[in-house]
Scaffold this motif. Structure first.
Motif, PDB file in Angstrom:
ATOM      1  N   PRO A  69      42.194  34.665  39.879  1.00 33.70           N
ATOM      2  CA  PRO A  69      42.392  34.259  39.588  1.00 33.70           C
ATOM      3  C   PRO A  69      42.311  33.362  38.900  1.00 33.70           C
ATOM      4  N   LEU A  70      40.419  32.663  39.761  1.00 34.50           N
ATOM      5  CA  LEU A  70      39.231  31.987  39.095  1.00 34.50           C
ATOM      6  C   LEU A  70      39.030  32.072  37.748  1.00 34.50           C
ATOM      7  N   LEU A  71      38.935  33.720  37.347  1.00 44.27           N
ATOM      8  CA  LEU A  71      38.847  34.442  36.129  1.00 44.27           C
ATOM      9  C   LEU A  71      39.942  34.346  35.241  1.00 44.27           C
ATOM     10  N   GLY A  72      40.648  33.887  35.726  1.00 43.20           N
ATOM     11  CA  GLY A  72      41.859  34.303  35.055  1.00 43.20           C
ATOM     12  C   GLY A  72      42.214  32.890  34.234  1.00 43.20           C
ATOM     13  N   HIS A  73      41.532  31.296  34.747  1.00 47.06           N
ATOM     14  CA  HIS A  73      41.954  29.962  34.740  1.00 47.06           C
ATOM     15  C   HIS A  73      40.671  30.147  34.066  1.00 47.06           C
ATOM     16  N   GLY A  74      39.891  30.029  33.500  1.00 43.01           N
ATOM     17  CA  GLY A  74      38.016  30.580  32.393  1.00 43.01           C
ATOM     18  C   GLY A  74      37.390  30.050  33.709  1.00 43.01           C
ATOM     19  N   ILE A  75      37.549  30.327  34.648  1.00 39.92           N
ATOM     20  CA  ILE A  75      36.037  29.954  35.459  1.00 39.92           C
ATOM     21  C   ILE A  75      34.711  30.700  35.445  1.00 39.92           C
ATOM     22  N   GLY A  76      33.901  30.647  35.278  1.00 43.11           N
ATOM     23  CA  GLY A  76      32.858  31.485  34.874  1.00 43.11           C
ATOM     24  C   GLY A  76      32.698  32.455  36.784  1.00 43.11           C
ATOM     25  N   ALA A  77      31.859  33.263  35.894  1.00 41.64           N
ATOM     26  CA  ALA A  77      32.417  34.832  37.171  1.00 41.64           C
ATOM     27  C   ALA A  77      30.970  34.169  38.244  1.00 41.64           C
ATOM     28  N   ARG A  78      29.664  33.405  37.889  1.00 41.02           N
ATOM     29  CA  ARG A  78      28.936  32.892  39.262  1.00 41.02           C
ATOM     30  C   ARG A  78      29.298  31.994  40.112  1.00 41.02           C
ATOM     31  N   GLU A  79      30.081  31.188  38.620  1.00 43.57           N
ATOM     32  CA  GLU A  79      30.592  29.910  40.352  1.00 43.57           C
ATOM     33  C   GLU A  79      32.048  30.808  40.092  1.00 43.57           C
ATOM     34  N   ALA A  80      33.230  31.647  40.190  1.00 38.21           N
ATOM     35  CA  ALA A  80      34.232  32.409  41.007  1.00 38.21           C
ATOM     36  C   ALA A  80      33.153  33.320  42.624  1.00 38.21           C
ATOM     37  N   ARG A  81      32.193  33.477  41.835  1.00 40.34           N
ATOM     38  CA  ARG A  81      31.607  34.495  42.874  1.00 40.34           C
ATOM     39  C   ARG A  81      30.754  33.853  44.106  1.00 40.34           C
ATOM     40  N   GLY A  82      30.415  32.708  44.322  1.00 36.08           N
ATOM     41  CA  GLY A  82      30.583  31.783  44.873  1.00 36.08           C
ATOM     42  C   GLY A  82      31.854  30.714  45.507  1.00 36.08           C
TER      43      GLY A  82
END
Length: 299
Positions: free
Chosen positions: A130-143
């Motif tokens: 869901p984070l990636l689907g809302h435009g959040i970058g991969a690095r921030e999503a992993r964090g």
């Protein structure tokens, strides 16, 4: 109690300025089987509100329409009439693009932790999706995934594991973490502990309360269990055959119910004494008969 008191429509509402979610005179109909079969009205003019940071418990038997209310709020079923307003914006009939945007603030935890998670995705991928689907970058999503796991009391290495490697209670924790990923303002909890054993139920309920205290998230908590709704809720609304029959603060509704149907639900809860259980069930049956269900509306 007079017949009017027992059957008068109920509203779980609060002053207009206090409401995060406002549902007014919501009606939902489902088509019958066959091309010419009449529609069946599933919700019959339901009105309820939820404040920010509040839990409204919605309780009723299977088929009462309680899950349909949550699905209508999420846009999964269309409203036949009535209005649904979230944070001052009318959202019934919202376009698909707007619905996707609303998922930041509106999330759901489903009943079955075994079927609500994709078995082929790791927990980390499930939480990042869901984070990636809302435009959040991969690095921030992993964090953020690590923080979500910590919030639901799962170890960091859970991110690399598949759902089948977890117990039912742990899977439901993952489902809760996924619902929290976008930091929503309202989460619809649709029978979130009914598939779990009693000990695990309490653990998950405590977790939901802890999260609410930390984040201020609001819950629409859908259940058939009055003891669970009493533990979780600030206010309670009781639904029967698509209509609210009683609403009020949780303590009053669950200890001094006015409507015969609510009293019948309380008496249906199991007790250890066999003779007492038989007596309670007979009393509950008589109370159910006291207020006959309404005739299905067609059209």
């Amino acid at each position: 109690m007079t017949p009017t008191e027992a059957t008068a429509p109920a509203e779980a509402t609060v002053p207009a300025g206090d409401a995060l979610l406002r549902v007014r005179d919501l009606r939902v109909s489902f088509p019958g089987r066959g091309l010419r079969a009449p529609h069946t009205e599933v919700l019959r003019g339901v009105s309820l509100d939820i404040r920010q940071g509040e839990t409204l418990g919605l309780v009723g038997e299977s088929g009462s329409g309680k899950t349909t209310i949550g699905r209508a709020v999420l846009g999964l079923v269309p409203a036949r009439s009535g209005t649904i307003t979230f944070a001052g914006e009318r959202i019934d009939g919202a376009a698909p693009a707007r619905r996707r945007a609303l998922s930041r603030d509106l999330q759901v935890v489903f009943q079955d932790p075994y079927s609500s998670l994709n078995p082929s995705l790791t927990v980390g991928d499930t939480l990042a999706e869901p984070l990636l689907g809302h435009g959040i970058g991969a690095r921030e999503a992993r964090g953020r995934v690590g923080g979500l796991l910590e919030r639901v009391h799962l170890p960091a290495d859970a991110a690399s594991r598949l759902p089948r490697e977890f117990s039912g209670g742990q899977r439901q924790r993952v489902a809760i973490a996924r619902a929290l990923a976008l930091r929503p303002r309202l989460v619809i909890c649709d029978e979130p502990v009914s598939a779990l054993d009693l000990t695990t139920q309490r653990t998950v309920l405590d977790l939901l309360l802890e999260i609410q205290e930390e984040t201020g998230v609001a819950y629409l908590f859908v259940t058939h269990d009055l003891s669970v709704v009493r533990f979780m809720s600030h206010r309670v609304a009781v639904i029967r055959h698509g209509s609210l029959v009683e609403a009020g603060d949780a303590r009053t509704v669950t200890t001094e119910p006015r409507h015969p149907y609510t009293r019948a639900l309380m008496l249906s809860a199991p007790v250890a004494d066999v003779a007492e259980q038989r007596r309670r069930r007979e009393t509950a049956r008589r109370l159910q008969e006291h207020t006959a269900p309404p005739t299905d509306s067609r059209g």
